[in-house]
Every structure is written in C-alpha cells, then in structure tokens.
Design an enzyme around this catalytic site. Structure first.
Site, PDB file in Angstrom:
ATOM      1  N   LYS A  62       3.126   4.372  -1.325  1.00  0.00           N
ATOM      2  CA  LYS A  62       3.215   5.265  -2.485  1.00  0.00           C
ATOM      3  C   LYS A  62       4.507   6.062  -2.350  1.00  0.00           C
ATOM      4  O   LYS A  62       4.582   7.005  -1.542  1.00  0.00           O
ATOM      5  CB  LYS A  62       2.023   6.216  -2.565  1.00  0.00           C
ATOM      6  CG  LYS A  62       0.685   5.529  -2.837  1.00  0.00           C
ATOM      7  CD  LYS A  62      -0.062   5.211  -1.594  1.00  0.00           C
ATOM      8  CE  LYS A  62      -1.431   4.639  -1.885  1.00  0.00           C
ATOM      9  NZ  LYS A  62      -2.147   4.237  -0.667  1.00  0.00           N
ATOM     10  N   HIS A  79       0.820  -1.210   0.000  1.00  0.00           N
ATOM     11  CA  HIS A  79       0.000   0.000   0.000  1.00  0.00           C
ATOM     12  C   HIS A  79       0.855   1.262   0.000  1.00  0.00           C
ATOM     13  O   HIS A  79       0.337   2.365   0.170  1.00  0.00           O
ATOM     14  CB  HIS A  79      -0.922  -0.019   1.229  1.00  0.00           C
ATOM     15  CG  HIS A  79      -2.088   0.894   1.133  1.00  0.00           C
ATOM     16  ND1 HIS A  79      -2.294   1.937   2.009  1.00  0.00           N
ATOM     17  CD2 HIS A  79      -3.125   0.936   0.261  1.00  0.00           C
ATOM     18  CE1 HIS A  79      -3.395   2.570   1.694  1.00  0.00           C
ATOM     19  NE2 HIS A  79      -3.924   1.991   0.638  1.00  0.00           N
ATOM     20  N   HIS A  95      -9.427  10.922   1.417  1.00  0.00           N
ATOM     21  CA  HIS A  95      -8.402   9.888   1.225  1.00  0.00           C
ATOM     22  C   HIS A  95      -7.099  10.262   1.919  1.00  0.00           C
ATOM     23  O   HIS A  95      -6.107   9.525   1.806  1.00  0.00           O
ATOM     24  CB  HIS A  95      -8.157   9.666  -0.274  1.00  0.00           C
ATOM     25  CG  HIS A  95      -7.494   8.369  -0.594  1.00  0.00           C
ATOM     26  ND1 HIS A  95      -6.182   8.289  -1.006  1.00  0.00           N
ATOM     27  CD2 HIS A  95      -7.964   7.100  -0.557  1.00  0.00           C
ATOM     28  CE1 HIS A  95      -5.870   7.023  -1.213  1.00  0.00           C
ATOM     29  NE2 HIS A  95      -6.928   6.274  -0.951  1.00  0.00           N
ATOM     30  N   ASP A 100       0.092  18.044  19.147  1.00  0.00           N
ATOM     31  CA  ASP A 100       0.688  19.056  20.023  1.00  0.00           C
ATOM     32  C   ASP A 100       1.404  20.155  19.259  1.00  0.00           C
ATOM     33  O   ASP A 100       2.368  20.750  19.764  1.00  0.00           O
ATOM     34  CB  ASP A 100       1.659  18.400  21.009  1.00  0.00           C
ATOM     35  CG  ASP A 100       0.943  17.702  22.142  1.00  0.00           C
ATOM     36  OD1 ASP A 100      -0.246  18.001  22.353  1.00  0.00           O
ATOM     37  OD2 ASP A 100       1.561  16.857  22.811  1.00  0.00           O
TER      38      ASP A 100
END
Length: 639
Positions: free
Chosen positions: A207, A205, A540, A547
């Site tokens: 990219k 997954h 997406h 913080d």
C-alpha cells in the site's frame, strides 16, 4: 523398574513439562505489567537469571558466551550492519504515524488535492464504495490538472474487477494497472508444471502513495469504507496503522513502487545476497580476532571444569552406590537366612501342634484348621499391603508436589542485580543511543519474483539480537521457521516479547485466528506473551517496535503468505517515534486480553481440532499454491 526409578522418571518429566510452562504468571495483578530482566552490574548487556512466567531460561554459561558481552550499542550497531544491505537507507527524514485511519485518509486526500507533478497510488484492495469513489475522483481531478496519475490495484484483492469504478479515470487518460489478473495466471500455473513463479497466489500486498516524489505514505490501509474512519465517510471497521514519510526516503519508496510493475532481474537479487554474504564474512573476520579470548577459552575452560566436576561426582556416586549395593546384598542374604529359619520353625511348630492336638482329641482335622488360620493370616497381610501401598502413593504425590514447588522456587530466585522495567518506561539505554546516532529511515521490500526476502530477514535479525523489548502488532501470526525460533530464543533469554493480534471476533479472515491459535502454545511455552485484541474494530495493524529505538510500519503480516507476496515496510531508527509506537501498543493492549497458558491448555476438544484443521489446511493450500517452492528458512513447517 523400581519405585525409586519410577519416581526419578516422573520427576524428570515434571521438570521437562514445567520448563515449558508459562502458567504461573502474575495474571490480573500489577506485576503483570512488569517484565523481570537481569543485567550484570555496571554493564549494559542483559543477562537474565530468572524466567518470565516460569519459563526455563537459557543456561547462564551459554547466555554469557552468546550475549553477555554485547551492550545495547553493540547490539544495535550489529543489527544496523546486517540490515544495511537489505534496502536503501537515508537520514534527514520525518516519519509521522497515523493510528486513526480517518486522519490518514484526510492527509492523503489533501496531498492528492495539492499535488502539482505526480500522484502514484498502489493498493491491494480498492472497493467500489464511498471512499473508493472519492479516492478515484480525486485522482481524476489531479490528472486533469496535469499531474501524472497512476492507480495500481491487485486483482487478487479485487477479484470481481473494478471496471465501473475506474472507468472514468481511464477515460481521463490516467494510467490504471490491474496487477496480475487471476485467470491469466491460473491456467498457466497448472499447465506449465505448477512452477511457483507462475502461481496465482503471488499477490501485490503493498500500500503505497507517492505525491510529487516528496510525500510517501505506507502502511496497512487499503481503499474502502472499512478502512476509513467514520469522520471521513467510512465505517472504521479496521484498526490500522499508516505513516507518512518526508525526505530522501520517498525516492526509495518510489523504487519499490516501480519494482512492483517491473521486478528486478534475478541477478540483482543475487548481487544483494552476495552483499549480505560478503558483509557477514567481513564481520566474522573482524570478530574472529577476539574469538579465542571471548569464546574458545571460556568454552574450553567451562567444559574442562564442568567435565572434571562431573567425572568426580560420578565416581563418588558410583562408590556410594557400590557401598549401598553391598549393604543391600548383605541385608538381603541375612533376610533370606532369617526367613528360612522362620519358615522351618513355623513348619515344625505346626507339625508339633498337630501331633499334640491329635493325641489329645484323637481327631486328624488339624490340616483344615491350619489352612483356615493361614487364610486369615494371608487376608490380614493383604489388607496391610493395600494400606501400605496407599501410603506410598500419598508420599509419592506429596514428594512430586514438593519437587514441583521447589522447581519453581529455583526459577523465581531474584538476583539483586535484577531490575523491574515498567511498560510505560522506555529501555534505559535507548535515549542515549538515539542522541548519539542520527535517525535512519530504511525502506524494506519483499518480491518473490526476484527472490527478495528482505523483510522477514530483517525481522529475524532484530528478533535475534534485540536487547530488552520486542512488541509486535499483527492481525494474525504464522511466522516461518527461522523467525519463530528467533522469537522463542529471544523470550528464553529474557527479552520482553509480546504479540498483539486479533481475537476470534476481531480477526479477518476469521479462520486465521484458529490457525494462529494452533501455535500459540509453542510461543507461550518459550515465554512469549500473546494478547488478543478485544476492541470494537478488526485488528489490521502491522507494526514492530524494538528496544524503544527501532520501529517498523508496513504491510507485512507475520504469516506464511506474506513471504510469497510483494510487501513493503518503512523502518525508522529513532527514539521519539519508538516511544510513540510503544504508547500506541499499550493503548491497544489496554483493550486486549492476555492469553493464559493454563486456560489455553484447558481449551475444548472442538477448538483443538478446529485449530489443527485450519492450520493444516493452510499449509496444504500453501504447498498446493506454491508447489515447487522450497526454502528451509521460509518454511511454514515449524513443529
């Protein structure tokens, strides 16, 4: 059970139910843009004294013992120590985010056009459309210029194949890799005992685009018209976030890129977790020097004092109860004696009246007359009892309502030391911490082949020790058990935890919205604020900002499948980048709608069933796809 017992049980049920309610929120008002946080005067450590939206916070003593002595700097020093062993970190980097996908593709294409040594592109989806063809064409041109060119796409995201799209690129001599073809792993998975290491559900997954080992791109953008903005030829269907990295961290991204093609042996992962365990043990040893003064003595003192007070109160209560019991028994005996006397008197009176009536009239029908009078008296008594019962119910409902209002008033008592933090205002201590520390860029990755779960572990650590604010943007959310509990605990101790995800119209795939909706109530019950994106695009983006100092941009979805996929995230410790990402979060929040707890509780039966069905179906699919996988920390069984 007596009336008092039923009332106390009902009151306890109200307290338990209201402790998990977030419905009395400041919906629609300006105060909804604010987060109430408590802090000890003169200290940087956050000690909440009220709950957000009516949520019951952690007990004060427990919060003080666990978090009260940690300042902002101590928290983030501790987080950095824990994250240091998870991935390569470096300084001297520049990280630029892209919230406009057209700008991201324009920058990536320009980088490919100007490449002189190598172009390495790795993606999950590469579609055969205008953007896909343009990207492949530019890679082909780069290879003809003499650059080392490589395109790696996952076969799970391109299940129909891309032979026509990449045919010319292959003919030019460039390296095209089809990662884990589905059918090559589908049958072996079932024929070899359904071992999860062979599962076809393990997908790449990531990219990643690396140009000349000098520029690195990372985020959530795949290759296709849907992921590119309209100004560059796409249709801009997805709202996504990408980033470009310049500096030493690019080589760390290159290592992750190579890890996809040749995963590290298991021993490297074991060595990494040994480092984690060693660092944890060393840290605990150093912190153990002050355990006696910081934890044991306060805990012992609290238990001793609390136990003494509790025992004394119980003894006093028992004594009072004994006195009341003796009084009740005495009054009960007196009432019984009085009733017996009255019954005897009434009986004698009826007999005397009957004799008088019989002597005066000569009739003996006194029994029927007496019985009729008794029935009338009984009817009157029954009506009075119904009226009294109705009044008791009214008083009971009124008392319950008053107790409920009193419960919320106690939770909403504002301490003078509390301060309001505007959404547009950064965390106060973040700027000073950023100036005192160099910006650190860390590349984190996940790879189930090497048992590497660095990204969820990092998010768990950040959620566990975050100081004041944690904003998450994700297409959908089904976090694993450990991360779910960390989010709930952070919200309970007063941290402003927000999750911005897609709505039923802006989530792809659509059924993930229903699955996420199933656990939305669990998150909101702990004080997590959930927003649904209502813009014109499909959400997406995959970002985290904490913080006003720490940012994560990558491909990791907060769901069960990302724990089994290969993922990458670029984490950057820098105040300026965090401010930019907070502004982007607020821009998305302005076109989003916050989920109201009361409305969520009133959702239709069909929506409840659909949410349960898809949530259960996904869990069953996960167990079927990864049958032999078991890790209690990464388990999706959170309820």
């Amino acid at each position: 059970m007596t009336f008092n017992g039923r009332f106390r049980a009902t009151l306890r049920g109200i307290n338990i139910r209201n402790a998990s309610m977030t419905s009395l929120s400041l919906t629609g008002s300006h105060a909804q843009k604010q987060t109430v946080l408590g802090s000890t005067p003169g200290a940087l450590g956050t000690i909440p004294t009220v709950a957000l939206n009516g949520v019951n916070p952690l007990p004060r003593y427990r919060h003080n013992l666990l978090f009260g002595t940690l300042s902002f700097g101590d928290r983030w020093d501790r987080i950095q120590r824990r994250l240091a062993v998870l991935g390569r970190a470096s300084t001297g980097n520049v990280v630029v985010p892209f919230s406009d996908s057209a700008d991201a593709f324009r920058r990536m294409w320009e980088s490919v056009d100007s490449a002189s040594d190598s172009v390495l592109w790795q993606t999950y989806i590469c579609k055969d459309d205008f953007v896909g063809q343009k990207t492949v064409k530019k890679l082909e041109e780069a290879h003809r210029r003499g650059c080392k060119t490589e395109l790696l796409y996952d076969c799970g995201g391109n299940i129909t194949g891309r032979r026509r799209l990449v045919g010319d690129l292959k003919k030019s001599g460039a390296n095209v890799i089809e990662h884990r073809p589905m059918w090559e792993h589908f049958f072996p998975y079932f024929l070899r005992g359904m071992k999860w290491e062979l599962s076809p559900g393990i997908r790449n997954h990531r990219k990643i685009l690396i140009v000349d080992n000098k520029l690195g791109f990372c985020g959530g953008l795949n290759i296709g018209d849907e992921y590119c903005g309209t100004s560059e030829g796409g249709n801009g269907r997805f709202r996504d976030t990408h980033c470009v990295v310049m500096g030493p961290a690019v080589m760390h991204m290159r290592e992750v890129y190579e890890d996809t093609k040749a995963p590290k042996p298991w021993k490297w992962s074991l060595a990494r977790w040994r480092q984690i365990a060693s660092a944890t043990m060393n840290l605990r040893y150093l912190e153990g020097m002050n355990v006696k003064h910081d934890y044991l003595e306060p805990t012992t003192t609290f238990v001793r004092q609390g136990g003494g007070v509790y025992l004394r109160r119980q003894m006093e209560r028992a004594e009072r109860s004994t006195v009341r019991m003796m009084e009740r028994m005495r009054w009960k005996r007196q009432r019984e004696r009085l009733n017996r006397c009255l019954l005897t008197l009434a009986k004698n009176l009826r007999e005397g009246q009957g004799l008088v009536f019989k002597a005066a009239t000569g009739k003996g029908d006194d029994v029927a007359t007496t019985d009729a009078g008794s029935k009338r008296n009984n009817e009157v008594s029954h009506g009075q009892w119904k009226l009294m019962k109705r009044r008791i119910d009214e008083y009971r409902q009124r008392a319950i309502k008053n107790a409920e209002e009193s419960f919320f008033r106690r939770l909403r008592v504002v301490n003078p030391s509390m301060r309001l933090l505007e959404d547009t205002s950064p965390v106060a201590e973040a700027e000073a911490y950023g100036q005192a520390h160099a910006a650190v860029t860390q590349v984190l990755s996940c790879n189930p082949h090497s048992r590497d779960w660095s990204i969820p572990y990092a998010f768990w650590q950040v959620s566990k020790f975050v100081h004041q604010r944690l904003w998450v943007t994700t297409p959908y959310y089904m976090p694993h058990r450990k991360l779910m509990r960390a989010l709930q605990l952070a919200a309970r101790r007063g941290v402003d935890v927000r999750i911005l995800a897609g709505s039923n119209r802006t989530t792809d795939p659509w059924f993930m919205w229903y699955a996420s909706n199933y656990i939305t109530g669990m998150l909101m019950a702990s004080g997590v604020r959930v927003y649904e994106y209502k813009g014109g695009q499909v959400m997406h983006a995959k970002t985290v900002v904490a913080d006003s100092i720490w940012t994560s941009i990558g491909s990791y979805n907060w769901d069960m499948m990302s724990n089994k996929n290969m993922e990458i995230c670029v984490c950057h410790l820098d105040h300026n980048l965090a401010l930019t990402m907070e502004k982007q979060f607020l821009d998305d929040m302005n076109v989003s709608e916050e989920v109201n707890y009361e409305e969520y509780q009133r959702r239709s039966l069909w929506l409840r069933f659909s949410s349960w069905f898809f949530y259960t179906a996904l869990r069953i699919a996960e167990k079927f796809t990864f049958r032999t996988f078991w890790d209690p920390d990464l388990s999706s069984e959170i309820d």
